[in-house]
Design an enzyme around this catalytic site. Sequence first.
Site: not given
Length: 308
Positions: A257-260
């Site tokens: 979820a880092a990109g999100d």
Amino acid sequence: MSKRARQGRVVVVGSINTDLVAQTTHLPFPGETLGSVRFSQAGGGKGANQAVAAARFGAHVTMVGCVGDDENGDERLYDLEAEEMDCAGITVTRDRPTGLALITVSHEGQNTIVVVGGSNGELKPADVLRQEALFSRSDVIVCQLETPGETAYASLKLARQLGKITILNPSPATDPLPPEWLSLTDYLVVNEVEALILSDIPFESENDMGRAAEQLQHQGACNVIVTLGARGAYLLQEGGNGRLFLAPRVEAVDTTAAGDTFIGVLAAQLASRQTIAKSIERGQLAAAISVTRRGGQTSIPKREEVDN
């Protein structure tokens, strides 16, 4: 964050999943059976993750998606409503169960993800068109590709007709995007793998990410952001100005979820009329915090954590 303090309006059209996360010593090799060190279950899906990130960073957020008529669907609706977002655009279907993501996270923080689309496949263009009033009140529209492609395209088209800022995160990416999609995209946000697939330019040096971004811009995207993990993010603005934003240095334990997180904060910042440079920098700070925590949605920080 109280509703009174929220600034800017973001609509996220996308997936809503339940994440099943297994922590392991390393990512499994083909044919290998591993025991899990730790197991957890929580809300996920690229769309829902980005919506949560935008809401925690202070935007008024509306989620447009689809869940199944099941226990997972009830839990996901409860989670999103707890974030004080508008869930009027979420459809409940009996045709398919709520989507799932099977996630393996290694001791080094790297992950592999298998998505079972489920009810996300039931989100149709007609569901989006019914939300025209929500779109008209928004500032930024965000789409990904964990729902049907025609639904993402309908969302971008409606947003452009209404004069809204559009963000497209073409993930998962399998083939180059149609030019008409990119012409509707103000900010195309891709990671290195997606940039390679969409531009057909392999990454062998730092110069290649610029070439890939130029190719995607040539295909129609206004502004291109290539996220580079620990190395930062590269922005190619409309007009040809390129800039590398270095990422904060942290010790990652889980990159899920880092990109999100980055995209959700980017959307919230743009919706509140911040510059693209500041929006990227705040998104990077939030993503850096998220990778120091285990889990997906549960790792996304609140604005006050980033401000500190």
